[in-house]
Design a protein around this motif. Structure first.
Motif, PDB file in Angstrom:
ATOM      1  N   PRO A  56      73.649  -0.732  95.996  1.00 41.23           N
ATOM      2  CA  PRO A  56      74.705  -1.912  96.146  1.00 41.23           C
ATOM      3  C   PRO A  56      74.122  -3.244  95.725  1.00 41.23           C
ATOM      4  O   PRO A  56      72.822  -3.162  95.736  1.00 41.23           O
ATOM      5  CB  PRO A  56      74.809  -1.894  97.422  1.00 41.23           C
ATOM      6  N   LEU A  57      74.851  -3.995  95.215  1.00 42.76           N
ATOM      7  CA  LEU A  57      74.396  -5.469  95.173  1.00 42.76           C
ATOM      8  C   LEU A  57      75.435  -6.324  95.980  1.00 42.76           C
ATOM      9  O   LEU A  57      76.213  -7.041  95.674  1.00 42.76           O
ATOM     10  CB  LEU A  57      74.658  -5.911  93.541  1.00 42.76           C
ATOM     11  N   PRO A  58      75.072  -6.186  97.305  1.00 41.38           N
ATOM     12  CA  PRO A  58      76.092  -6.784  98.484  1.00 41.38           C
ATOM     13  C   PRO A  58      75.883  -8.384  98.432  1.00 41.38           C
ATOM     14  O   PRO A  58      74.773  -8.865  97.911  1.00 41.38           O
ATOM     15  CB  PRO A  58      75.350  -6.103  99.519  1.00 41.38           C
ATOM     16  N   ASP A  59      77.101  -8.745  98.789  1.00 40.26           N
ATOM     17  CA  ASP A  59      77.078 -10.425  98.740  1.00 40.26           C
ATOM     18  C   ASP A  59      78.082 -10.587  99.928  1.00 40.26           C
ATOM     19  O   ASP A  59      79.187 -10.994  99.930  1.00 40.26           O
ATOM     20  CB  ASP A  59      77.475 -10.983  97.478  1.00 40.26           C
ATOM     21  N   THR A  60      77.549 -10.575 101.217  1.00 40.78           N
ATOM     22  CA  THR A  60      78.239 -10.660 102.300  1.00 40.78           C
ATOM     23  C   THR A  60      78.158 -12.095 102.967  1.00 40.78           C
ATOM     24  O   THR A  60      78.702 -12.561 103.679  1.00 40.78           O
ATOM     25  CB  THR A  60      77.662 -10.106 103.711  1.00 40.78           C
ATOM     26  N   GLY A  61      77.303 -12.801 102.282  1.00 43.27           N
ATOM     27  CA  GLY A  61      77.176 -14.463 102.653  1.00 43.27           C
ATOM     28  C   GLY A  61      75.994 -14.456 103.706  1.00 43.27           C
ATOM     29  O   GLY A  61      75.517 -15.585 104.292  1.00 43.27           O
ATOM     30  N   ASN A  62      75.295 -13.427 104.217  1.00 45.72           N
ATOM     31  CA  ASN A  62      74.201 -13.251 105.057  1.00 45.72           C
ATOM     32  C   ASN A  62      73.097 -12.481 104.577  1.00 45.72           C
ATOM     33  O   ASN A  62      73.316 -10.924 104.197  1.00 45.72           O
ATOM     34  CB  ASN A  62      74.733 -12.509 106.266  1.00 45.72           C
ATOM     35  N   THR A  63      72.193 -12.787 104.230  1.00 46.77           N
ATOM     36  CA  THR A  63      71.050 -12.176 103.726  1.00 46.77           C
ATOM     37  C   THR A  63      70.437 -10.982 104.271  1.00 46.77           C
ATOM     38  O   THR A  63      70.335  -9.921 104.045  1.00 46.77           O
ATOM     39  CB  THR A  63      69.812 -12.985 103.336  1.00 46.77           C
ATOM     40  N   ASP A  93      72.281  -9.174 106.484  1.00 43.11           N
ATOM     41  CA  ASP A  93      73.116  -8.078 106.001  1.00 43.11           C
ATOM     42  C   ASP A  93      73.123  -7.454 104.654  1.00 43.11           C
ATOM     43  O   ASP A  93      73.291  -6.198 104.298  1.00 43.11           O
ATOM     44  CB  ASP A  93      74.649  -8.330 106.248  1.00 43.11           C
ATOM     45  N   ASP A  94      72.838  -8.495 103.710  1.00 42.31           N
ATOM     46  CA  ASP A  94      72.888  -8.015 102.405  1.00 42.31           C
ATOM     47  C   ASP A  94      71.633  -6.965 102.199  1.00 42.31           C
ATOM     48  O   ASP A  94      71.754  -5.700 101.397  1.00 42.31           O
ATOM     49  CB  ASP A  94      72.619  -9.065 101.321  1.00 42.31           C
ATOM     50  N   LEU A  95      70.490  -7.426 102.784  1.00 41.44           N
ATOM     51  CA  LEU A  95      69.233  -6.643 102.427  1.00 41.44           C
ATOM     52  C   LEU A  95      69.502  -5.052 103.315  1.00 41.44           C
ATOM     53  O   LEU A  95      69.094  -4.250 102.743  1.00 41.44           O
ATOM     54  CB  LEU A  95      68.108  -7.186 103.046  1.00 41.44           C
ATOM     55  N   THR A  96      70.007  -5.341 104.363  1.00 38.88           N
ATOM     56  CA  THR A  96      70.164  -4.257 105.276  1.00 38.88           C
ATOM     57  C   THR A  96      71.358  -2.872 104.475  1.00 38.88           C
ATOM     58  O   THR A  96      70.871  -1.899 104.377  1.00 38.88           O
ATOM     59  CB  THR A  96      70.821  -4.345 106.647  1.00 38.88           C
ATOM     60  N   SER A  97      72.208  -3.632 103.871  1.00 46.55           N
ATOM     61  CA  SER A  97      72.983  -2.973 102.944  1.00 46.55           C
ATOM     62  C   SER A  97      72.282  -2.075 101.745  1.00 46.55           C
ATOM     63  O   SER A  97      72.640  -1.138 101.393  1.00 46.55           O
ATOM     64  CB  SER A  97      74.381  -3.657 102.685  1.00 46.55           C
ATOM     65  N   PRO A 152      69.271   6.126 111.121  1.00 49.72           N
ATOM     66  CA  PRO A 152      70.009   5.117 110.668  1.00 49.72           C
ATOM     67  C   PRO A 152      69.809   3.472 111.058  1.00 49.72           C
ATOM     68  O   PRO A 152      70.091   2.765 110.248  1.00 49.72           O
ATOM     69  CB  PRO A 152      71.321   5.421 111.334  1.00 49.72           C
ATOM     70  N   ASP A 153      68.782   3.301 111.948  1.00 49.44           N
ATOM     71  CA  ASP A 153      68.446   1.995 112.399  1.00 49.44           C
ATOM     72  C   ASP A 153      67.240   1.256 111.538  1.00 49.44           C
ATOM     73  O   ASP A 153      67.122   0.396 111.561  1.00 49.44           O
ATOM     74  CB  ASP A 153      68.288   1.805 113.900  1.00 49.44           C
ATOM     75  N   LEU A 154      66.900   2.155 110.796  1.00 48.09           N
ATOM     76  CA  LEU A 154      65.477   1.809 109.983  1.00 48.09           C
ATOM     77  C   LEU A 154      65.858   0.649 108.952  1.00 48.09           C
ATOM     78  O   LEU A 154      65.037  -0.358 109.240  1.00 48.09           O
ATOM     79  CB  LEU A 154      64.855   3.050 109.308  1.00 48.09           C
ATOM     80  N   PRO A 155      66.882   0.603 108.286  1.00 47.18           N
ATOM     81  CA  PRO A 155      67.023  -0.667 107.431  1.00 47.18           C
ATOM     82  C   PRO A 155      67.103  -1.957 108.209  1.00 47.18           C
ATOM     83  O   PRO A 155      66.442  -2.965 108.115  1.00 47.18           O
ATOM     84  CB  PRO A 155      68.415  -0.388 107.018  1.00 47.18           C
ATOM     85  N   THR A 156      67.730  -1.897 109.517  1.00 48.77           N
ATOM     86  CA  THR A 156      67.879  -3.013 110.513  1.00 48.77           C
ATOM     87  C   THR A 156      66.605  -3.494 110.792  1.00 48.77           C
ATOM     88  O   THR A 156      66.095  -4.605 110.811  1.00 48.77           O
ATOM     89  CB  THR A 156      68.933  -2.645 111.589  1.00 48.77           C
TER      90      THR A 156
END
Length: 188
Positions: A73-80, A82-86, A176-180
């Motif tokens: 994904p190339l997310p852009d949630t407005g929050n870095t 959340d973007d990196l986690t996604s 599932p929690d590893l990205p966070t």
């Protein structure tokens, strides 16, 4: 976008059949037992034709992975954070939840022994994926969420490297929690 093999197959349908057959056989047999002969038989394309399009099994598999696996994904949630986690969740899914992703260690080992082969794979497979992640990181720098002197390449290596290290070396769970947790460790 993935560059075509050195000699483009006669038609997109044939190329698609070969790449689909390659991934199907990878999921059934794994990289070590995959053969060009099996791909030819499954795809209905003659073996000698496959060797004109791809020099060997590794090049064929690399092309199949590069053209068929999600670039993430190339997310852009407005929050870095959340973007990196996604982005990281997509990367993890690509490499752990797909049969093709599971073949990556054997493919890289095969490519590493041949001059230029690993570089070609990096160009075809990793460039777009790293570009997406770099975009997210640079956006985070521009927002002020990351320090202006953030080493973008090293930051990407830390994100993805932890996943590959667990997958290839330690065998620790990729839960599932590893990205966070990874994004938090990196300061977000």
């Amino acid at each position: 976008m993935t560059p075509p093999p050195p000699t483009q197959p006669k038609g997109p349908r044939s190329r698609d059949q070969v790449l689909d057959a390659t991934l199907a056989l990878l999921s059934e047999a794994g990289y070590a037992r995959l053969t060009v002969e099996g791909v030819a038989s499954t795809s209905g394309v003659h073996k000698s034709t496959l060797y004109r399009w791809w020099p060997d099994k590794a090049a064929l598999v690399a092309d199949a992975l590069a053209s068929r696996m999600d670039t993430g994904p190339l997310p852009d949630t407005g929050n870095t954070r959340d973007d990196l986690t996604s982005w990281l969740r997509g990367t993890i899914a690509n490499y752990t939840a797909t049969p093709a992703g599971a073949t990556m260690p054997a493919l890289i080992a095969d490519l590493a022994g041949r001059p230029g082969a690993l570089d070609a794979f990096r160009a075809a497979f990793l460039t777009e994926r790293r570009t997406n992640c770099a975009t997210v990181i640079r956006r985070g720098i521009a927002r002020g969420d990351l320090p202006p002197d953030t080493d973008v390449e090293l930051f990407m290596d830390a994100l993805a490297g932890a996943v590959f290290y667990r997958q290839l070396v330690t065998g620790l769970p990729i839960d599932p929690d590893l990205p966070t947790r990874l994004v938090r460790i990196l300061g977000l």
